[in-house]
Design an enzyme around this catalytic site. Sequence first.
Site, short mmCIF file in Angstrom:
data_model
loop_
_atom_site.label_atom_id
_atom_site.label_comp_id
_atom_site.label_asym_id
_atom_site.label_seq_id
_atom_site.Cartn_x
_atom_site.Cartn_y
_atom_site.Cartn_z
N ASP A 29 0.85 -1.19 0.00
CA ASP A 29 0.00 0.00 0.00
C ASP A 29 0.89 1.24 0.00
O ASP A 29 1.90 1.30 0.71
CB ASP A 29 -0.92 -0.02 1.23
CG ASP A 29 -2.07 0.96 1.09
OD1 ASP A 29 -3.22 0.52 0.98
OD2 ASP A 29 -1.80 2.18 1.08
N ILE A 30 0.50 2.24 -0.79
CA ILE A 30 1.31 3.46 -0.93
C ILE A 30 1.26 4.31 0.34
O ILE A 30 2.15 5.14 0.56
CB ILE A 30 0.82 4.27 -2.17
CG1 ILE A 30 1.91 5.16 -2.73
CG2 ILE A 30 -0.44 5.06 -1.86
CD1 ILE A 30 1.57 5.75 -4.10
N ASN A 86 -12.88 -3.31 2.42
CA ASN A 86 -13.82 -2.19 2.53
C ASN A 86 -14.77 -2.28 1.33
O ASN A 86 -14.36 -2.60 0.22
CB ASN A 86 -13.07 -0.86 2.53
CG ASN A 86 -12.21 -0.70 3.78
OD1 ASN A 86 -12.60 -1.13 4.86
ND2 ASN A 86 -11.05 -0.09 3.62
N GLY A 92 -16.00 2.62 3.54
CA GLY A 92 -14.69 3.26 3.49
C GLY A 92 -13.87 2.87 2.28
O GLY A 92 -12.64 3.00 2.30
N GLN A 93 -14.53 2.44 1.20
CA GLN A 93 -13.79 2.06 -0.01
C GLN A 93 -13.51 3.29 -0.86
O GLN A 93 -14.41 4.11 -1.09
CB GLN A 93 -14.60 1.04 -0.83
CG GLN A 93 -13.84 0.50 -2.02
CD GLN A 93 -14.58 -0.61 -2.75
OE1 GLN A 93 -15.69 -1.00 -2.38
NE2 GLN A 93 -13.98 -1.12 -3.81
N HIS A 99 -10.10 -5.20 -3.39
CA HIS A 99 -8.76 -5.44 -2.85
C HIS A 99 -8.87 -5.87 -1.41
O HIS A 99 -9.70 -5.37 -0.64
CB HIS A 99 -7.88 -4.19 -2.97
CG HIS A 99 -8.52 -2.93 -2.48
ND1 HIS A 99 -9.42 -2.22 -3.24
CD2 HIS A 99 -8.40 -2.26 -1.31
CE1 HIS A 99 -9.83 -1.16 -2.56
NE2 HIS A 99 -9.23 -1.16 -1.38
N LEU A 100 -7.99 -6.77 -1.04
CA LEU A 100 -7.88 -7.26 0.34
C LEU A 100 -6.71 -6.54 0.99
O LEU A 100 -5.58 -6.61 0.49
CB LEU A 100 -7.64 -8.77 0.34
CG LEU A 100 -7.38 -9.41 1.71
CD1 LEU A 100 -8.61 -9.31 2.61
CD2 LEU A 100 -6.96 -10.87 1.54
N HIS A 101 -6.99 -5.84 2.11
CA HIS A 101 -5.91 -5.26 2.90
C HIS A 101 -5.33 -6.35 3.80
O HIS A 101 -6.09 -7.01 4.53
CB HIS A 101 -6.42 -4.14 3.80
CG HIS A 101 -6.94 -2.92 3.08
ND1 HIS A 101 -6.19 -1.78 2.91
CD2 HIS A 101 -8.13 -2.67 2.50
CE1 HIS A 101 -6.90 -0.87 2.27
NE2 HIS A 101 -8.10 -1.38 2.01
P1 AMP Z 1 -9.77 1.46 0.21
O1 AMP Z 1 -9.99 2.72 1.00
O2 AMP Z 1 -10.18 0.20 0.93
O3 AMP Z 1 -10.39 1.57 -1.18
O4 AMP Z 1 -8.21 1.30 0.04
C1 AMP Z 1 -7.50 1.84 -1.03
C2 AMP Z 1 -6.04 1.74 -0.67
O5 AMP Z 1 -5.30 1.88 -1.84
C3 AMP Z 1 -5.57 2.80 0.32
O6 AMP Z 1 -5.02 2.16 1.47
C4 AMP Z 1 -4.51 3.56 -0.47
O7 AMP Z 1 -3.42 3.97 0.32
C5 AMP Z 1 -4.10 2.55 -1.52
N1 AMP Z 1 -3.58 3.08 -2.77
C6 AMP Z 1 -4.12 4.06 -3.52
N2 AMP Z 1 -3.39 4.27 -4.63
C7 AMP Z 1 -2.35 3.38 -4.57
C8 AMP Z 1 -1.24 3.10 -5.40
N3 AMP Z 1 -1.02 3.77 -6.55
N4 AMP Z 1 -0.37 2.14 -5.02
C9 AMP Z 1 -0.56 1.46 -3.86
N5 AMP Z 1 -1.60 1.68 -3.04
C10 AMP Z 1 -2.48 2.63 -3.38
#
Ligand code: AMP
Length: 113
Positions: A29-30, A86, A92-93, A99-101
């Site tokens: 995650d960034i 999410n 909170g998406q 995607h799975l955190h």
């Molecule tokens: P969500 O809020 O569950 O949709 O999570 C989206 C996640 O994607 C967040 O934790 C962001 O930090 C992550 N994210 C967004 N853009 C990127 C990217 N380019 N590379 C890696 N992670 C990202």
Amino acid sequence: MDCIFCKIARRQLPAKIVYEDDDVVAFNDINPQAPVHVLVIPRKHIPRVADMVESDQQLMGKIIYTGKRVAEMLGICEEGFRLVFNNGRYGGQHVYHIHLHVLGGRPMGWPPG
Ligand code: AMP
Ligand code: ZN
């Protein structure tokens, strides 16, 4: 598909990929919320859990299994870790590619915010 996670899966956007195969990609995650914070995505563009169809069940099982494998690879499996999907606005998406955190490396609080 004009979607940032589809682009990461196609390597059209940079990411620190920790695992990939024909079905799934796992990358850092960034904006990490824990010492380990990896996202596991299917190569298939599914916007939300709410958009899953019956035939996605095996693929989504593989997403969870990949989360477990990533946790093992990164050394957080025994201490414990959290897996989160999410879903939608109230969930909170922010990125509408499922995607799975995978979160670990510190104790997690409950309930989530
Ligand atoms: P969500 O809020 O569950 O949709 O999570 C989206 C996640 O994607 C967040 O934790 C962001 O930090 C992550 N994210 C967004 N853009 C990127 C990217 N380019 N590379 C890696 N992670 C990202
Ligand atoms: Zn996508």
